[in-house]
Design a protein around this motif. Structure first.
Motif, PDB file in Angstrom:
ATOM      1  N   PRO A 186      10.927 -18.778  83.534  1.00  0.00           N
ATOM      2  CA  PRO A 186      11.765 -19.625  84.384  1.00  0.00           C
ATOM      3  C   PRO A 186      12.343 -18.920  85.606  1.00  0.00           C
ATOM      4  O   PRO A 186      12.742 -19.582  86.567  1.00  0.00           O
ATOM      5  N   GLU A 187      12.416 -17.601  85.590  1.00  0.00           N
ATOM      6  CA  GLU A 187      13.098 -16.878  86.668  1.00  0.00           C
ATOM      7  C   GLU A 187      12.509 -17.155  88.042  1.00  0.00           C
ATOM      8  O   GLU A 187      13.278 -17.393  89.002  1.00  0.00           O
ATOM      9  N   PRO A 188      11.185 -17.129  88.245  1.00  0.00           N
ATOM     10  CA  PRO A 188      10.656 -17.423  89.586  1.00  0.00           C
ATOM     11  C   PRO A 188      10.966 -18.836  90.063  1.00  0.00           C
ATOM     12  O   PRO A 188      10.898 -19.110  91.257  1.00  0.00           O
ATOM     13  N   LEU A 189      11.320 -19.717  89.153  1.00  0.00           N
ATOM     14  CA  LEU A 189      11.704 -21.079  89.534  1.00  0.00           C
ATOM     15  C   LEU A 189      13.159 -21.146  89.985  1.00  0.00           C
ATOM     16  O   LEU A 189      13.611 -22.187  90.464  1.00  0.00           O
ATOM     17  N   GLY A 190      13.889 -20.029  89.829  1.00  0.00           N
ATOM     18  CA  GLY A 190      15.306 -20.022  90.160  1.00  0.00           C
ATOM     19  C   GLY A 190      16.184 -20.409  88.996  1.00  0.00           C
ATOM     20  O   GLY A 190      17.360 -20.770  89.182  1.00  0.00           O
ATOM     21  N   LEU A 191      15.650 -20.313  87.789  1.00  0.00           N
ATOM     22  CA  LEU A 191      16.373 -20.683  86.580  1.00  0.00           C
ATOM     23  C   LEU A 191      16.675 -19.440  85.748  1.00  0.00           C
ATOM     24  O   LEU A 191      16.012 -18.410  85.874  1.00  0.00           O
ATOM     25  N   PRO A 192      17.672 -19.520  84.866  1.00  0.00           N
ATOM     26  CA  PRO A 192      17.963 -18.389  83.984  1.00  0.00           C
ATOM     27  C   PRO A 192      16.767 -18.062  83.086  1.00  0.00           C
ATOM     28  O   PRO A 192      15.984 -18.938  82.719  1.00  0.00           O
ATOM     29  N   THR A 193      16.652 -16.801  82.728  1.00  0.00           N
ATOM     30  CA  THR A 193      15.601 -16.383  81.806  1.00  0.00           C
ATOM     31  C   THR A 193      15.995 -16.743  80.380  1.00  0.00           C
ATOM     32  O   THR A 193      17.138 -17.139  80.100  1.00  0.00           O
ATOM     33  N   GLU A 210      15.426 -27.892  65.491  1.00  0.00           N
ATOM     34  CA  GLU A 210      15.882 -28.923  64.563  1.00  0.00           C
ATOM     35  C   GLU A 210      14.854 -30.029  64.371  1.00  0.00           C
ATOM     36  O   GLU A 210      14.706 -30.571  63.272  1.00  0.00           O
ATOM     37  N   CYS A 211      14.128 -30.349  65.444  1.00  0.00           N
ATOM     38  CA  CYS A 211      13.187 -31.470  65.408  1.00  0.00           C
ATOM     39  C   CYS A 211      11.752 -31.036  65.090  1.00  0.00           C
ATOM     40  O   CYS A 211      10.863 -31.894  65.018  1.00  0.00           O
ATOM     41  N   GLY A 212      11.519 -29.734  64.930  1.00  0.00           N
ATOM     42  CA  GLY A 212      10.162 -29.273  64.671  1.00  0.00           C
ATOM     43  C   GLY A 212       9.243 -29.460  65.858  1.00  0.00           C
ATOM     44  O   GLY A 212       8.034 -29.669  65.697  1.00  0.00           O
ATOM     45  N   VAL A 213       9.813 -29.381  67.059  1.00  0.00           N
ATOM     46  CA  VAL A 213       9.041 -29.560  68.289  1.00  0.00           C
ATOM     47  C   VAL A 213       8.612 -28.185  68.812  1.00  0.00           C
ATOM     48  O   VAL A 213       9.436 -27.291  68.972  1.00  0.00           O
ATOM     49  N   VAL A 214       7.322 -28.041  69.072  1.00  0.00           N
ATOM     50  CA  VAL A 214       6.760 -26.778  69.534  1.00  0.00           C
ATOM     51  C   VAL A 214       6.942 -26.656  71.043  1.00  0.00           C
ATOM     52  O   VAL A 214       6.666 -27.604  71.796  1.00  0.00           O
ATOM     53  N   ILE A 215       7.400 -25.496  71.497  1.00  0.00           N
ATOM     54  CA  ILE A 215       7.544 -25.243  72.928  1.00  0.00           C
ATOM     55  C   ILE A 215       6.223 -24.703  73.452  1.00  0.00           C
ATOM     56  O   ILE A 215       5.770 -23.621  73.046  1.00  0.00           O
ATOM     57  N   CYS A 216       5.576 -25.447  74.354  1.00  0.00           N
ATOM     58  CA  CYS A 216       4.238 -25.126  74.843  1.00  0.00           C
ATOM     59  C   CYS A 216       4.320 -24.630  76.285  1.00  0.00           C
ATOM     60  O   CYS A 216       4.806 -25.345  77.161  1.00  0.00           O
ATOM     61  N   MET A 217       3.815 -23.425  76.509  1.00  0.00           N
ATOM     62  CA  MET A 217       3.907 -22.812  77.833  1.00  0.00           C
ATOM     63  C   MET A 217       2.514 -22.545  78.380  1.00  0.00           C
ATOM     64  O   MET A 217       1.738 -21.796  77.787  1.00  0.00           O
ATOM     65  N   HIS A 218       2.201 -23.179  79.492  1.00  0.00           N
ATOM     66  CA  HIS A 218       0.889 -23.047  80.119  1.00  0.00           C
ATOM     67  C   HIS A 218       0.927 -21.952  81.171  1.00  0.00           C
ATOM     68  O   HIS A 218       1.908 -21.806  81.904  1.00  0.00           O
ATOM     69  N   VAL A 219      -0.147 -21.191  81.262  1.00  0.00           N
ATOM     70  CA  VAL A 219      -0.231 -20.174  82.305  1.00  0.00           C
ATOM     71  C   VAL A 219      -0.069 -20.861  83.668  1.00  0.00           C
ATOM     72  O   VAL A 219      -0.617 -21.929  83.917  1.00  0.00           O
ATOM     73  N   GLY A 220       0.751 -20.295  84.540  1.00  0.00           N
ATOM     74  CA  GLY A 220       1.027 -20.905  85.836  1.00  0.00           C
ATOM     75  C   GLY A 220       2.264 -21.770  85.859  1.00  0.00           C
ATOM     76  O   GLY A 220       2.648 -22.268  86.923  1.00  0.00           O
ATOM     77  N   SER A 221       2.920 -21.947  84.712  1.00  0.00           N
ATOM     78  CA  SER A 221       4.112 -22.793  84.672  1.00  0.00           C
ATOM     79  C   SER A 221       5.349 -22.092  85.223  1.00  0.00           C
ATOM     80  O   SER A 221       6.457 -22.641  85.165  1.00  0.00           O
ATOM     81  N   SER A 222       5.165 -20.906  85.769  1.00  0.00           N
ATOM     82  CA  SER A 222       6.223 -20.240  86.531  1.00  0.00           C
ATOM     83  C   SER A 222       6.053 -20.480  88.025  1.00  0.00           C
ATOM     84  O   SER A 222       6.811 -19.948  88.841  1.00  0.00           O
ATOM     85  N   SER A 223       5.035 -21.280  88.386  1.00  0.00           N
ATOM     86  CA  SER A 223       4.730 -21.599  89.786  1.00  0.00           C
ATOM     87  C   SER A 223       4.424 -20.361  90.611  1.00  0.00           C
ATOM     88  O   SER A 223       4.758 -20.294  91.793  1.00  0.00           O
ATOM     89  N   GLN A 224       3.823 -19.379  89.985  1.00  0.00           N
ATOM     90  CA  GLN A 224       3.403 -18.191  90.721  1.00  0.00           C
ATOM     91  C   GLN A 224       2.103 -17.663  90.126  1.00  0.00           C
ATOM     92  O   GLN A 224       1.796 -17.906  88.962  1.00  0.00           O
ATOM     93  N   ILE A 225       1.358 -16.961  90.960  1.00  0.00           N
ATOM     94  CA  ILE A 225       0.147 -16.292  90.516  1.00  0.00           C
ATOM     95  C   ILE A 225       0.366 -14.794  90.680  1.00  0.00           C
ATOM     96  O   ILE A 225       0.604 -14.328  91.792  1.00  0.00           O
ATOM     97  N   PRO A 226       0.316 -14.023  89.622  1.00  0.00           N
ATOM     98  CA  PRO A 226       0.522 -12.584  89.749  1.00  0.00           C
ATOM     99  C   PRO A 226      -0.513 -11.958  90.669  1.00  0.00           C
ATOM    100  O   PRO A 226      -1.693 -12.326  90.644  1.00  0.00           O
ATOM    101  N   ALA A 227      -0.079 -11.035  91.483  1.00  0.00           N
ATOM    102  CA  ALA A 227      -0.984 -10.335  92.400  1.00  0.00           C
ATOM    103  C   ALA A 227      -0.962  -8.853  92.086  1.00  0.00           C
ATOM    104  O   ALA A 227       0.104  -8.251  91.938  1.00  0.00           O
ATOM    105  N   ILE A 228      -2.141  -8.274  91.977  1.00  0.00           N
ATOM    106  CA  ILE A 228      -2.243  -6.837  91.716  1.00  0.00           C
ATOM    107  C   ILE A 228      -1.629  -6.055  92.872  1.00  0.00           C
ATOM    108  O   ILE A 228      -0.903  -5.092  92.676  1.00  0.00           O
TER     109      ILE A 228
END
Length: 416
Positions: A186-193, A210-228
């Motif tokens: 979340p940090e690159p989005l301007g949100l707390p980590t 509590e609800c048995g809901v799985v947190i699903c995180m897709h690559v790119g969901s930080s709105s950035q592409i890592p650069a070497i």
């Protein structure tokens, strides 16, 4: 079930995508909000452009190339009339799934971005929340309801309000949903980590647990592409992409979140799995060598080479003297792969209960229309029970999902 009775002709993909149909928000938003909600405008060239609060966006052509030859792939946008109908039409999607041996599919969004960043960026957060609720209702009542047992509904949350996110998790969970999208970082989005000392995300995490809901995180969901580096080619950076997912895995394992929420589960979509054994091994080495001074509450500044008392020493939730990071991984984290020979060869080092398969339809990495054929080839030699877990059993268990009866479906590939 025994190996002789397992149906290995079908798989469940825990990472596919939907190109949203133009009517979505104009149908599912309250009437008073539709004029300001997302609208798909078809221009003179037949291209679809989404308009929302002064923002305009088109999906990359690489997001809808399914059915095209690789020589035709391009990031240049495609018009809806140029896309395979399965990109945006649920009935057509099911036909394509039948062809490729995809029993069920979880679809990440496109216009909202992978975890709803579009609505987070919009200034009108009340409208943004309404758009998220509308998307979730559409996902449950229209897209997934088109073919029961064929879609695992994946829903969104308002990233800017963890309490409202918790409310939405509980609302959709009450309707049978067991998957919610979140950011890999979340940090690159301007949100707390997720390490925020004020525990910004805890209301959301608590509701998911509590609800048995799985947190699903897709690559790119930080709105950035890592650069070497600043001059590295796109091809090199894309090949390096799993670094994002390995970072997400390690961040969660060392965050203390799982210690506070011991029943919480996360899924790492499109990150592959071949790197998991190495990073778990390296993490064990780090813990073995460094745990004593860390446990004493000493912080280390690598730039200044100095040490100082940890500001959060009183809130540390990991007992590093007894921390079993492999057990934490097995209890909480699920890796997902499209085509990963190295990962499959090291399933024993990862954990056979923590791996799921994906097809990435309709993106350029997709295995469609050869999904089940390729999976069968890659998994050949594994015990039938293990193949079944990877193909569908782990996904069914994790998402508490009852898939359609395969005896009622056409033989995969028969419609091609």
């Amino acid at each position: 079930m025994t190996g002789s009775t397992l149906d290995l002709n079908w798989l469940i993909s825990v990472d596919d995508h939907v190109i949203e149909p133009g009517h979505l928000w104009q149908t599912w938003l309250p009437q008073r909000l539709r004029e300001r909600g997302p609208q798909l405008v078809i221009d003179d060239d037949g291209m679809g452009v989404w308009h929302y609060l002064g923002m305009k966006s088109q999906a990359s052509g690489l997001s809808a190339v399914v059915g095209r030859d690789k020589s035709e792939f391009s990031p240049e946008p495609l018009g809806y009339q140029e896309m395979r109908p399965g990109c945006y039409d649920a009935k057509a999607r099911v036909e394509d799934m039948n062809q490729a041996g995809i029993l069920a599919s979880m679809t990440f969004p496109t216009f909202p971005a992978f975890c709803g960043q579009t609505f987070y960026r919009g200034e009108d957060k009340e409208l943004g929340l309404a758009c998220i609720v509308a998307y979730n209702d559409w996902m449950i009542e229209e897209w997934s309801a088109t073919a029961p047992g064929r879609f695992i509904p994946l829903t969104l949350i308002p990233l800017w309000d963890p309490e409202a996110a918790a409310t939405e998790v509980r609302r959709v969970a009450g309707r049978g949903v067991r998957a919610v999208a979140f950011s890999e970082n979340p940090e690159p989005l301007g949100l707390p980590t997720i390490n925020d000392p004020d525990r910004y995300w805890d209301p959301f995490f608590r509701a998911a647990e509590e609800c048995g809901v799985v947190i699903c995180m897709h690559v790119g969901s930080s709105s950035q592409i890592p650069a070497i580096n600043a001059n590295t080619s796109f091809m090199a950076n894309l090949s390096w992409g799993a670094v994002r997912t390995s970072g997400t895995m390690l961040d969660w394992l060392f965050s203390g979140v799982f210690e506070r929420f011991p029943q919480l589960k996360i899924s790492l979509a499109e990150g592959n799995i071949g790197w998991i054994p190495y990073f778990l091994e390296r993490a064990e080495q780090v813990i073995d060598k460094q745990r004593y001074w860390v446990q004493r509450g000493i912080d280390y500044d690598p730039n200044a080479g100095s040490r100082q008392a940890r500001k959060d020493a009183g809130t540390q939730t990991i007992d590093y003297l007894n921390f079993d990071i492999r057990q934490s991984f097995r209890d909480h984290i699920y890796g997902c792969f499209i085509d990963d020979i190295a990962g499959i060869r090291n399933i024993d080092l990862i954990g056979e209960d923590n791996v799921m398969i994906e097809t990435d339809y309709p993106h350029s990495d997709s295995t469609w229309p050869n999904s089940i054929k390729l999976a069968t080839d890659r998994l050949a030699g594994l015990d039938p029970e293990l193949r079944y877990k990877i193909l569908r059993g782990n996904a069914e268990r994790l998402f508490q999902f009852t898939a359609a009866d395969t005896t009622t479906l056409p033989v995969p590939g028969s419609l091609s």
